[in-house]
Design a protein around this motif. Structure first.
Motif, PDB file in Angstrom:
ATOM      1  N   GLY A 305      30.443  39.200  35.105  1.00  0.00           N
ATOM      2  CA  GLY A 305      31.518  40.201  35.913  1.00  0.00           C
ATOM      3  C   GLY A 305      32.102  39.359  36.949  1.00  0.00           C
ATOM      4  N   GLN A 306      33.339  39.934  37.474  1.00  0.00           N
ATOM      5  CA  GLN A 306      33.790  39.206  38.510  1.00  0.00           C
ATOM      6  C   GLN A 306      32.893  38.648  39.510  1.00  0.00           C
ATOM      7  OE1 GLN A 306      37.571  39.746  38.335  1.00  0.00           O
ATOM      8  NE2 GLN A 306      37.219  37.687  39.217  1.00  0.00           N
ATOM      9  N   ALA A 336      35.340  44.271  35.594  1.00  0.00           N
ATOM     10  CA  ALA A 336      34.817  44.294  34.227  1.00  0.00           C
ATOM     11  C   ALA A 336      34.936  42.750  34.138  1.00  0.00           C
ATOM     12  CB  ALA A 336      35.986  44.862  33.414  1.00  0.00           C
ATOM     13  N   ALA A 337      34.130  42.210  33.170  1.00  0.00           N
ATOM     14  CA  ALA A 337      34.133  40.971  32.664  1.00  0.00           C
ATOM     15  C   ALA A 337      35.584  40.191  32.549  1.00  0.00           C
ATOM     16  CB  ALA A 337      33.355  40.766  31.462  1.00  0.00           C
TER      17      ALA A 337
END
Lengths: 344, 329
Positions: A305-306, A336-337
């Motif tokens: 993820g971020q 989100a990724a």
């Protein structure tokens, strides 16, 4: 879990490694080969340390026995043996700790023994260095040790030279040498890697039995999950110089908490499930010069993820284990990724 | 083990026979021995008679056998130059050369090996770097120059040590020795250093590189991990593992010390066999040259045999191997 419950009795740990950093100064800057590694080993416990080549597991072992090869050096953190700090001892003090309190076993039994001296001489030399025994007593102790590690005809074999022993027998001699002054901890660095598979099992069983009988703790460094599963009470998974996950061996194998461990377990082929291809983790472990920002595993991680790109996770509770992964943080991996941009 | 020694002995004999053949050819075919023995105006009949008497008309193989048989008894005939028995001339001068070579070897070993160990253990220390640099000079300067420089400095300028000759000697039986008089020992110093300096630097460099190699091995790391003392590791485990190549080179070099004492003996007017050899060359004194050749051959063979036996003492792996191989024969 039962084993770990037993060994984690509420007394001070035998070995305590806290925020250990190992550096290699090079011309192109300093490489951080072991980065902020912490773990404990209780008396009589077997801790498996697993990871790919270059993950820093052997260096951690060498740092504990005080034998980092220069220019490598302990740059930070502490190593304590029974509460006594040993990472900053003068050479001569540390020499007395080695062999007497911390034994070591290395990968290759063929080259660990000095070819010019009989195994007896090497045993007696080590015994007399650490214990106040006469030559005769030391020899008797050496014979007893050889018997204990399962060398037939120990009385005669003691005067034989290393080249007269097979690989497996030599590793038994090496184990006898590591144990001969009664250390409380043994650092075993890939003790079976150089041996035939059939002999590996014997040597591992022997090591396990002896350590149980003597109450010796073991730090078992290996890349062989099979050996870990069979031997260790707890396991530490290392990745790019850091501990990715640490926990009771059963839990880590059955229910990995770190995506890297998951991948590692997934890549062990099993006889039951015949699949077309072996599962593997895409990509390779980053070189020490190119460890990414954030979590070192993020370029290869499916749950990225971020947050993984910017913030480095420390070990945090994850079930009965501890894992260095934001998945186990209440805030999660963040947004989100970010897609597969980074892979390009 | 015994079989191995026997086999080596047989090889030694073969080598000596080959050297004998060269000596014999020198003796027989370089010039005419008769010419060298008789005056210019000796009639041809007398020459022929002498030729027959000395067996020079016999077939070459028979002459060779006779030469070898005589050599085995230590008889090399008479010197053309002094008409003395060659064996006596050599025996008179042999102690001087052997004592010189012995001292030079001792100097090279006792200084070279510790220096090699030190520079091998502390390769980065400034003294090691200095020793390394100085040893380059030792390797590259020719022996005669070193000798002359030493004479200039210690004999001419400082007047500490004699510049030539053996000084005072004591005779015990047929052996004359330098070791029992202060003047004799004094006279040994400069020639020994001159002769031994090259071997010293060679040994130092050899021991150094072997030590560097051995210190990297797993068994040294394991010895450290067992908490052995530095002393035990450096001298017990590391140095002993450097010994096989060191013994080999020392053996070879000891032979050359004796053989190449020629230059040093000439520079220091040292009355040894080397000097005798130079004089013989100048006078084409073939019997002496032939005998000298055989003698040096003998020394090399003996030294090599001793070296081979020392391997057994040092390395148990060879003991096993040779035992098995010898057993198979």
């Amino acid at each position: 879990m039962a084993a770990s419950g037993k060994s984690a009795l509420n007394k001070a740990p035998l070995l305590e490694v806290k925020n250990l950093r190992v550096e290699f100064p090079t011309r192109r800057g300093t490489l951080l080969a072991v980065d902020d590694v912490s773990f404990e080993i209780a008396a009589g416990e077997v801790l498996g340390v697993v990871g790919e080549s270059g993950a820093g597991k052997s260096l951690t072992g060498n740092a504990i026995i005080g034998l980092l090869e220069p220019p490598g050096r302990v740059a930070g953190g502490e190593i304590r043996l029974e509460g006594r700090r040993i990472d900053n001892l003068p050479y001569e003090e540390m020499r007395k700790v080695r062999g007497a309190q911390i034994g070591a076993i290395f990968q290759d039994p063929l080259t660990s023994l000095n070819p010019l001296y009989s195994v007896g001489r090497q045993l007696i030399e080590t015994i007399q260095t650490h214990l106040p025994l006469s030559a005769g007593q030391a020899r008797q102790r050496a014979i007893d040790l050889l018997k204990e590690v399962g060398i037939p005809g120990a009385e005669q074999r003691i005067d034989h030279y290393p080249h007269q022993f097979s690989g497996g027998m030599r590793q038994r001699v090496v184990i006898a040498l590591a144990l001969c002054a009664g250390p409380k901890l043994i650092v075993a660095d890939e003790p079976t890697t150089a041996l035939d598979v059939s002999i590996q099992a014997q040597v591992i069983a022997l090591l396990k039995r002896l350590c149980r009988e003597h109450g010796t703790a073991v730090m078992l460094v290996t890349h062989d999950m099979g050996v870990i599963a069979e031997t260790a009470d707890r396991v530490a998974v290392m990745y790019a110089g850091r501990v990715a996950e640490i926990g009771p061996v059963r839990d880590v194998i059955k229910q990995a908490r770190h995506p890297y461990t998951e991948g590692l377990m997934g890549s062990i082929p099993s006889l039951g499930h015949r699949s077309e291809r072996l599962a593997q983790i895409d990509g390779a472990m980053p070189r020490l010069t190119e460890i990414p920002r954030g979590c070192a595993f993020n370029p290869r991680c499916g749950h990225r993820g971020q947050r993984c790109l910017v913030e480095r996770p420390d070990l945090m509770p994850a079930g009965s284990s501890r894992a260095a992964c934001w998945l186990h943080d209440p805030r999660g991996v963040g947004a989100a990724a970010v897609g597969e941009l980074a892979d390009a | 083990m015994l079989a191995f020694i026997l086999r080596r002995l047989m090889q030694s004999v073969a080598v000596l026979l080959a050297v004998g053949l060269v000596s014999f050819s020198l003796f027989r075919y370089v010039g005419d021995p008769i010419n060298a023995m008789v005056g210019q105006d000796t009639p041809a009949v007398e020459r022929e008679a002498l030729r027959v008497k000395l067996g020079l008309n016999d077939p070459a193989p028979i002459q060779f056998v006779r030469f070898i048989a005589n050599a085995a008894h230590g008889q090399f005939g008479l010197s053309y130059r002094t008409a003395e028995p060659v064996s006596r001339m050599i025996l008179e001068r042999l102690p001087a050369t052997l004592e010189l070579s012995f001292c030079a070897a001792l100097f090279a070993l006792l200084v070279g090996i510790p220096m090699g160990v030190y520079t091998g253990l502390y390769p980065r220390h400034w003294t090691s770097r200095l020793l390394q640099a100085v040893s380059l000079i030792g390797v590259s300067l020719p022996t005669f120059l070193i000798g002359i420089l030493l004479i200039l400095f210690f004999s001419v300028i400082l007047r500490w040590l004699p510049s030539f000759g053996r000084g005072e000697t004591v005779t015990i039986g047929w052996w004359t020795t330098n070791f029992l008089r202060w003047k004799g020992l004094e006279a040994l110093i400069l020639p020994s250093i001159t002769l031994g300096l090259f071997q010293l630097t060679l040994l130092m460099r050899l021991v150094r590189s072997e030590m560097l190699e051995v210190m990297r091995t797993d068994y040294i790391k394991f010895a450290r991990a067992r908490g052995l003392t530095n002393r035990a590791i450096n001298f017990g485990h590391a140095l002993k593992n450097t010994l096989v190549p060191v013994i080999t080179v020392t053996g070879l070099q000891l032979g050359s010390l004796i053989a190449f004492a020629i230059v040093t003996e000439t520079v220091f007017a040292w009355p040894g066999v080397g000097q005798l050899f130079i004089q013989s060359v100048q006078f084409s004194d073939i019997p002496v040259m032939a005998a000298y050749l055989m003698l040096i051959g003998l020394f090399f063979v003996i030294i090599n045999l001793v070296v081979d036996l020392l391997y057994f003492v040092v390395d148990p792996r060879l003991r096993g191997q040779m035992g098995r191989r010898a057993g198979a024969h």
